[in-house]
Design a protein around this motif. Structure first.
Motif, PDB file in Angstrom:
ATOM      1  N   PRO A  71       0.822  -1.227   0.000  1.00  0.00           N
ATOM      2  CA  PRO A  71       0.000   0.000   0.000  1.00  0.00           C
ATOM      3  C   PRO A  71       0.849   1.266   0.000  1.00  0.00           C
ATOM      4  CG  PRO A  71      -0.805  -1.575   1.615  1.00  0.00           C
ATOM      5  CD  PRO A  71       0.525  -2.080   1.153  1.00  0.00           C
ATOM      6  N   LEU A  72       1.979   1.255   0.703  1.00  0.00           N
ATOM      7  CA  LEU A  72       2.849   2.423   0.750  1.00  0.00           C
ATOM      8  C   LEU A  72       3.465   2.705  -0.621  1.00  0.00           C
ATOM      9  CD1 LEU A  72       4.699   1.700   4.120  1.00  0.00           C
ATOM     10  CD2 LEU A  72       2.728   3.188   3.744  1.00  0.00           C
ATOM     11  N   LEU A  73       3.823   1.623  -1.333  1.00  0.00           N
ATOM     12  CA  LEU A  73       4.389   1.790  -2.672  1.00  0.00           C
ATOM     13  C   LEU A  73       3.378   2.421  -3.624  1.00  0.00           C
ATOM     14  CD1 LEU A  73       6.294  -1.595  -3.096  1.00  0.00           C
ATOM     15  CD2 LEU A  73       7.309   0.668  -2.866  1.00  0.00           C
ATOM     16  N   LEU A  74       2.128   1.979  -3.520  1.00  0.00           N
ATOM     17  CA  LEU A  74       1.084   2.525  -4.393  1.00  0.00           C
ATOM     18  C   LEU A  74       0.869   4.001  -4.110  1.00  0.00           C
ATOM     19  CD1 LEU A  74      -1.515  -0.409  -4.325  1.00  0.00           C
ATOM     20  CD2 LEU A  74       0.122   0.151  -6.114  1.00  0.00           C
ATOM     21  N   VAL A  75       0.885   4.372  -2.837  1.00  0.00           N
ATOM     22  CA  VAL A  75       0.724   5.785  -2.473  1.00  0.00           C
ATOM     23  C   VAL A  75       1.915   6.603  -2.968  1.00  0.00           C
ATOM     24  CG1 VAL A  75       0.610   7.418  -0.544  1.00  0.00           C
ATOM     25  CG2 VAL A  75      -0.737   5.302  -0.481  1.00  0.00           C
ATOM     26  N   ALA A  76       3.117   6.073  -2.783  1.00  0.00           N
ATOM     27  CA  ALA A  76       4.325   6.790  -3.192  1.00  0.00           C
ATOM     28  C   ALA A  76       4.367   7.013  -4.697  1.00  0.00           C
ATOM     29  CB  ALA A  76       5.562   6.031  -2.733  1.00  0.00           C
ATOM     30  N   THR A  77       4.063   5.970  -5.473  1.00  0.00           N
ATOM     31  CA  THR A  77       4.116   6.125  -6.929  1.00  0.00           C
ATOM     32  C   THR A  77       3.010   7.025  -7.448  1.00  0.00           C
ATOM     33  OG1 THR A  77       2.811   4.086  -7.198  1.00  0.00           O
ATOM     34  CG2 THR A  77       5.203   3.871  -7.247  1.00  0.00           C
ATOM     35  N   SER A  78       1.875   7.057  -6.750  1.00  0.00           N
ATOM     36  CA  SER A  78       0.761   7.899  -7.203  1.00  0.00           C
ATOM     37  C   SER A  78       1.100   9.390  -7.125  1.00  0.00           C
ATOM     38  CB  SER A  78      -0.496   7.618  -6.378  1.00  0.00           C
ATOM     39  OG  SER A  78      -0.319   8.031  -5.027  1.00  0.00           O
ATOM     40  N   LYS A  79       2.116   9.733  -6.339  1.00  0.00           N
ATOM     41  CA  LYS A  79       2.519  11.126  -6.207  1.00  0.00           C
ATOM     42  C   LYS A  79       3.407  11.573  -7.381  1.00  0.00           C
ATOM     43  CE  LYS A  79       2.205  11.113  -1.167  1.00  0.00           C
ATOM     44  NZ  LYS A  79       2.916  11.281   0.125  1.00  0.00           N
ATOM     45  N   ILE A  80       3.812  10.604  -8.201  1.00  0.00           N
ATOM     46  CA  ILE A  80       4.592  10.931  -9.397  1.00  0.00           C
ATOM     47  C   ILE A  80       3.628  11.043 -10.576  1.00  0.00           C
ATOM     48  CG2 ILE A  80       6.456  10.181 -10.924  1.00  0.00           C
ATOM     49  CD1 ILE A  80       7.575   8.581  -8.586  1.00  0.00           C
ATOM     50  N   SER A  81       3.555  12.195 -11.175  1.00  0.00           N
ATOM     51  CA  SER A  81       2.507  12.457 -12.193  1.00  0.00           C
ATOM     52  C   SER A  81       2.953  12.010 -13.576  1.00  0.00           C
ATOM     53  CB  SER A  81       2.162  13.948 -12.210  1.00  0.00           C
ATOM     54  OG  SER A  81       3.329  14.726 -12.447  1.00  0.00           O
ATOM     55  N   TRP A  82       3.055  10.703 -13.753  1.00  0.00           N
ATOM     56  CA  TRP A  82       3.367  10.138 -15.067  1.00  0.00           C
ATOM     57  C   TRP A  82       2.108   9.537 -15.644  1.00  0.00           C
ATOM     58  CZ3 TRP A  82       8.500   7.208 -13.638  1.00  0.00           C
ATOM     59  CH2 TRP A  82       9.498   8.144 -13.391  1.00  0.00           C
TER      60      TRP A  82
END
Length: 237
Positions: A226-237
């Motif tokens: 879950p932390l990985l999903l949150v972290a990657t979602s903050k990158i606007s690609w």
């Protein structure tokens, strides 16, 4: 006119996969020549500097767009599906990391070498990473169920199927008849050589620290997913 659900991200993920495949497989093909020119350690460093950033970009983009496109099925609420997906994912990592790699060589601390393995998980399949990737793709495509994930999985599987041919070709060029003998005693399809009587499992070969490391990694991944999903979602690609 583009179908509304057929988003540009479908093409982007394929482009990223093609770029990674060219860099990774191309770099592997150049290894004999490059090692002669700059040495095994420096080659490994350049190979990692090219492959790893592309892999990270591909993973982040997949995380952020996994639900793009058409929802082909939805089984996330079906009892038992989540545990099946996690079990398959755990098994996939046992194949994706076949415990035949020397981490010190991967990091170029020790001199990287090419080996002709025929023990451990290689007894099950000569190409464990291909098997692991297919299992991972089945699990995640089942769970997510979108056209984007399906296309991503197809691209990954095709790359690893090419890797089967490419890997055998490179080992054949390097080892000649010795590799042909290994091919006779092993199989690409999991357990086929064992069923045919050409190979036998030796469970003691799996009692290695590397497999404990894989188990710990799967546990950490379960916790941090879950932390990985949150972290990657903050990158606007």
């Amino acid at each position: 006119m583009l179908i509304s659900w057929f988003t540009p991200s479908h093409f982007v993920i394929l482009g990223l996969q093609i770029a990674f495949a060219i860099a990774h497989s191309g770099g592997a093909a150049l290894r004999p020549w490059a090692e002669k020119q700059i040495g095994p350690r420096l080659y490994r460093i350049f190979f990692a500097l090219v492959s790893l950033p592309l892999a990270v970009i591909l993973i982040i983009y997949f995380f952020n767009h996994r639900y793009d496109g058409l929802q082909l099925w939805q089984v996330q609420g079906v009892p038992g599906v989540q545990i099946i997906v996690w079990v398959l994912s755990a098994i996939s990592f046992l194949f994706l990391y076949p415990a035949t790699f020397n981490l010190l060589e991967i990091a170029a601390i020790q001199k990287p070498q090419v080996y002709l393995f025929e023990t451990g998980i290689i007894r099950i399949s000569r190409h464990p990473q291909m098997v692991g990737q297919i299992i991972w793709c089945i699990a995640h495509t089942l769970w997510i169920g979108t056209t984007f994930t399906l296309i991503t999985s197809i691209g990954l599987v095709l790359h690893h199927l090419f890797g089967v041919w490419h890997g055998d070709h490179r080992l054949s060029n390097r080892y000649g008849e010795a590799f042909e003998l290994v091919k006779q005693r092993t199989s690409i399809i999991p357990f086929q050589a064992i069923i045919d009587g050409r190979q036998s499992l030796k469970w003691e070969e799996f009692l290695r620290p590397a497999y404990l490391g894989v188990a710990i990694f799967v546990g950490l991944l379960w916790w941090s997913h879950p932390l990985l999903l949150v972290a990657t979602s903050k990158i606007s690609w």
